[in-house]
Scaffold this active site. Structure first.
Site, short mmCIF file in Angstrom:
data_model
loop_
_atom_site.label_atom_id
_atom_site.label_comp_id
_atom_site.label_asym_id
_atom_site.label_seq_id
_atom_site.Cartn_x
_atom_site.Cartn_y
_atom_site.Cartn_z
CB SER A 246 -36.97 -30.55 -17.57
OG SER A 246 -36.88 -31.31 -16.39
CG ASN A 247 -35.14 -34.90 -15.23
OD1 ASN A 247 -35.84 -35.55 -14.46
ND2 ASN A 247 -34.55 -33.77 -14.85
CG HIS A 248 -38.84 -33.25 -13.94
ND1 HIS A 248 -38.94 -34.33 -13.08
CD2 HIS A 248 -37.78 -32.52 -13.52
CE1 HIS A 248 -37.99 -34.23 -12.16
NE2 HIS A 248 -37.27 -33.15 -12.39
N GLY B 68 -38.65 -18.99 -17.29
CA GLY B 68 -39.88 -19.67 -16.86
C GLY B 68 -39.69 -20.30 -15.50
CG ASP C 13 -43.76 -10.65 -17.54
OD1 ASP C 13 -43.77 -11.85 -17.92
OD2 ASP C 13 -44.53 -10.19 -16.70
CG LEU D 186 -31.25 -20.98 -19.66
CD1 LEU D 186 -30.09 -20.56 -18.76
CD2 LEU D 186 -31.17 -22.47 -19.92
CE1 TYR E 204 -39.64 -26.91 -15.13
CE2 TYR E 204 -39.18 -29.16 -14.48
CZ TYR E 204 -38.75 -27.95 -14.97
OH TYR E 204 -37.43 -27.77 -15.28
CE LYS F 127 -38.76 -26.64 -18.45
NZ LYS F 127 -38.18 -25.38 -18.96
NE ARG G 286 -34.89 -38.00 -10.55
CZ ARG G 286 -34.74 -36.68 -10.54
NH1 ARG G 286 -34.17 -36.07 -9.51
NH2 ARG G 286 -35.19 -35.96 -11.53
C1 15L Z 1 -35.42 -29.86 -13.19
O1 15L Z 1 -35.95 -29.80 -14.29
C2 15L Z 1 -35.37 -28.70 -12.28
O2 15L Z 1 -35.29 -27.48 -12.98
C3 15L Z 1 -34.27 -28.79 -11.26
O3 15L Z 1 -34.55 -27.85 -10.26
C4 15L Z 1 -34.14 -30.19 -10.67
O4 15L Z 1 -35.26 -30.46 -9.89
C5 15L Z 1 -33.98 -31.19 -11.79
O5 15L Z 1 -34.99 -31.09 -12.73
C6 15L Z 1 -33.95 -32.64 -11.26
O6 15L Z 1 -34.72 -33.47 -11.74
O7 15L Z 1 -33.10 -32.93 -10.42
#
Ligand code: 15L
Length: 269
Positions: free
Chosen positions: A108-110, A70, A48, A68, A133, A137, A171
């Site tokens: 992540s792109n987010h 989380g 964990d 990876l 989220y 990141k 996208r």
């Molecule tokens: C992410 O970061 C996610 O982990 C994945 O599930 C998708 O949602 C991806 O981005 C996305 O932006 O398509």
């Protein structure tokens, strides 16, 4: 090289493990739950991420980590905090204590979702997370930089777009990455001698890409999968989706639209 993968029961792990176990026969897989497709010849070490002692145990003797683990989508803060903030700190701290040389952080792109799609960005632009989220990141990239510059760890943060066999909408034609190309980036992060502290974008050969990925190319990244080969299918899928004025404007898509109540005019920069 002994490599540990966290989040081994998740979707990205499922797509990349078969290639990684060929490259790194000593691959150790970890997650809170056992991957349901675990093979007899794979090694699984449960942990964990919120339990520092457990994370210290799984990083012992390891030379490189692919982190990876989380929460991988937008969730309430009380889920993001333990898994992605505390867990990420535990991973880096345990790795430091055990002398792990290389860490790849699955960003992540987010982390940069609130840039408009019309803007091409590199890795020098400030983060613009599109949810908790995305904030987690950005945190992971920041703590990775701390452990790189203060403790000499070699850290690669991969701002991953969307991993899959093909791009599934408009996208994703910009941000898609095929698992084989992602494995190339993992190998660069684990082995390239010039890696010190890197932020690289995880996208395939995408003509509509939002991001300037020159650093990855400098390090030898040579994506072999071409998004436009799937264009017609992706656009047909997009045509079935309802218009979304916020999600369609920003790079982060629906993550940006989720809970959006900014009454100002859309930012144009
Ligand atoms: C992410 O970061 C996610 O982990 C994945 O599930 C998708 O949602 C991806 O981005 C996305 O932006 O398509």
């Amino acid at each position: 090289m002994k490599v540990l993968m966290t989040g081994a029961a998740g979707g990205v792990a499922r797509m990349t493990r078969p290639m990684l176990r060929e490259l790194y026969p000593d691959l150790v897989l970890s997650d809170v739950k056992r991957p349901d497709d675990l093979r007899n010849d794979e090694t699984f070490a449960p942990a964990d991420l919120t339990d520092l002692a457990a994370v210290e145990a799984i990083t012992r003797g390891v030379e490189g980590v692919i982190h990876l683990g989380g929460v991988s989508i937008e969730r309430p803060w009380d889920e993001i905090l333990p898994a992605n903030i505390i867990g990420c700190h535990n991973l880096f701290e345990a790795a430091r204590r055990n002398g792990v040389k290389r860490v790849i952080f699955a960003s992540s792109n987010h982390a940069i979702g609130f840039y408009p799609r019309a803007r091409r960005i590199g890795t020098d632009n400030a983060v613009r997370p599109d949810g908790y989220y995305g904030v987690s990141k950005a945190f992971g990239e920041a703590i990775g930089a701390l452990y790189a510059y203060k403790h000499g760890m070699r850290v690669t943060s991969l701002r991953i777009g969307n991993v899959g066999d093909k791009p599934i909408d408009l996208r994703r034609l910009s941000i898609w990455i095929h698992p084989e190309d992602l494995v190339q980036l993992f190998v660069i992060g684990l082995e390239h001698p010039e890696v010190r502290c890197e932020i690289l974008y995880g996208l395939s050969n995408n003509a509509r890409g939002f991001w300037d990925n020159r650093r990855a190319l400098e390090l030898g990244y040579d994506p072999t999968h071409v998004a436009e080969h799937h264009r017609d299918e992706a656009l047909a899928a997009q045509a079935k989706l309802p218009p979304d004025p916020i999600g369609d404007w920003f790079q982060g898509g629906t993550f940006c639209a989720d809970g959006y109540d900014n009454k100002d005019e859309l930012p144009r920069t």
